[in-house]
Design a protein around this motif. Sequence first.
Motif, PDB file in Angstrom:
ATOM      1  N   CYS A 155       0.834  -1.199   0.000  1.00 59.74           N
ATOM      2  CA  CYS A 155       0.000   0.000   0.000  1.00 59.74           C
ATOM      3  C   CYS A 155       0.867   1.247   0.000  1.00 59.74           C
ATOM      4  O   CYS A 155       2.097   1.174   0.106  1.00 59.74           O
ATOM      5  N   ASP A 156       0.202   2.395  -0.113  1.00 59.43           N
ATOM      6  CA  ASP A 156       0.900   3.669  -0.129  1.00 59.43           C
ATOM      7  C   ASP A 156       0.856   4.344   1.236  1.00 59.43           C
ATOM      8  O   ASP A 156       1.232   5.497   1.377  1.00 59.43           O
ATOM      9  N   THR A 158      -1.636   5.466   3.098  1.00 59.75           N
ATOM     10  CA  THR A 158      -2.521   6.602   3.267  1.00 59.75           C
ATOM     11  C   THR A 158      -3.601   6.231   4.279  1.00 59.75           C
ATOM     12  O   THR A 158      -3.749   5.076   4.668  1.00 59.75           O
ATOM     13  N   GLU A 160      -6.712   6.015   3.748  1.00 58.40           N
ATOM     14  CA  GLU A 160      -7.671   5.111   3.121  1.00 58.40           C
ATOM     15  C   GLU A 160      -7.251   3.645   3.237  1.00 58.40           C
ATOM     16  O   GLU A 160      -8.083   2.747   3.180  1.00 58.40           O
ATOM     17  N   ASP A 161      -5.955   3.419   3.372  1.00 57.70           N
ATOM     18  CA  ASP A 161      -5.450   2.045   3.450  1.00 57.70           C
ATOM     19  C   ASP A 161      -5.609   1.427   4.840  1.00 57.70           C
ATOM     20  O   ASP A 161      -5.458   0.213   4.994  1.00 57.70           O
ATOM     21  N   TYR A 165      -6.489  -2.623   5.664  1.00 61.83           N
ATOM     22  CA  TYR A 165      -5.362  -3.288   6.328  1.00 61.83           C
ATOM     23  C   TYR A 165      -5.807  -3.952   7.624  1.00 61.83           C
ATOM     24  O   TYR A 165      -5.488  -5.115   7.883  1.00 61.83           O
ATOM     25  N   HIS A 183       6.039  -1.558   1.078  1.00 69.66           N
ATOM     26  CA  HIS A 183       6.027  -0.297   0.341  1.00 69.66           C
ATOM     27  C   HIS A 183       6.954  -0.435  -0.854  1.00 69.66           C
ATOM     28  O   HIS A 183       8.110  -0.853  -0.711  1.00 69.66           O
ATOM     29  N   ALA A 245      -6.368  -3.739  -1.815  1.00 69.24           N
ATOM     30  CA  ALA A 245      -7.462  -2.880  -1.376  1.00 69.24           C
ATOM     31  C   ALA A 245      -8.135  -2.289  -2.601  1.00 69.24           C
ATOM     32  O   ALA A 245      -7.468  -1.883  -3.557  1.00 69.24           O
ATOM     33  N   HIS A 247     -11.570   0.183  -4.284  1.00 68.41           N
ATOM     34  CA  HIS A 247     -12.598   1.189  -4.070  1.00 68.41           C
ATOM     35  C   HIS A 247     -13.961   0.703  -4.528  1.00 68.41           C
ATOM     36  O   HIS A 247     -14.896   1.475  -4.640  1.00 68.41           O
ATOM     37  N   SER A 253      -8.083   0.725  -5.874  1.00 73.17           N
ATOM     38  CA  SER A 253      -7.449   1.673  -4.966  1.00 73.17           C
ATOM     39  C   SER A 253      -6.547   2.639  -5.722  1.00 73.17           C
ATOM     40  O   SER A 253      -5.960   2.304  -6.746  1.00 73.17           O
ATOM     41  N   PHE A 255      -3.759   3.444  -5.131  1.00 72.41           N
ATOM     42  CA  PHE A 255      -2.406   2.890  -5.208  1.00 72.41           C
ATOM     43  C   PHE A 255      -2.302   1.888  -6.352  1.00 72.41           C
ATOM     44  O   PHE A 255      -1.247   1.654  -6.904  1.00 72.41           O
ATOM     45  N   ILE A 277     -12.171  -0.527   0.323  1.00 73.34           N
ATOM     46  CA  ILE A 277     -11.824   0.673   1.092  1.00 73.34           C
ATOM     47  C   ILE A 277     -13.091   1.354   1.551  1.00 73.34           C
ATOM     48  O   ILE A 277     -14.030   1.509   0.768  1.00 73.34           O
TER      49      ILE A 277
END
Length: 277
Positions: A155-156, A158, A160-161, A165, A183, A245, A247, A253, A255, A277
């Motif tokens: 993930c990035d 953020t 939203e993650d 997670y 990462h 993840a 949307h 996502s 990412f 998410i």
Amino acid sequence: MKKIIVPVDFSKHSEDALKTAAFIAKKQNAEIIAVHMLELSNAIISQSESYSQQEAVFYLKLAEKKFIEFLNKEYLKEIKVTPIIKHYKIFSELNALAKEENAELIVMGSHGIGGLKEIFVGSNTEKVVRNSSVPVLVTKDTPILSNLENAVFACDFTNEDIKPYQEAKKLLSKLGCKLHLLHVNTPYGRFKSTKETQKKVVNFLTKANETLETLHQVQHISDYTVESGILEYANQHNMDLIVIATHGRKGLSHFFEGSISEDIANHANLPVMTFKI
């Protein structure tokens, strides 16, 4: 885990999903809800009402018979299996059914020689993933018949993650599977310095109520693309599962925007689990 939903279309892929669900169900003492989506043609629907109803009943009875035969498997003998037939191929219904039954997982098999290619290009699996608020486990080529021990969640970092997670970690812990945070730093677009990355990771883990130990366990890898970095890490570290993840209807996502998830799905020799998410 109490209930697992498995969409069934009588193909080898859906049987792989059924075998996977059976393996998990035995470990978790869970019930399997097998769902067949019966699609009646427009020709039947456009016929006279009385004849149409008779033919619809005929196809329904035929599907019920085939369904019972399909579920008559030795590996299902010790598991509670509830068969359900839906009359239309509206895959958003699976999410409604999952909520109604308080199911914690949907298991589906992949289609296509190219691996999970069809997941993100209009397949039934893609439709389920985009509509589902319940985690979806997609098997690849063969069923999962041994314990999942390690999964990678890239993930990035953020805000939203955080939710996917936490949900992934909770569900996978029930399956005895350890979740590894990854990462991927690339030279294009989203490149960040070590200092910037560490700051994001610390903020992420703090909001996710994680410990300092987790901070030291976060893996960092550099590659030319996110997808190649994830696949390289998964292969080098013998991961059993890739976690993504999404949307939902809004697409994948941030990412995993563009073709990243498609590339991961197409080239991974691993099952994929999605969390909304």
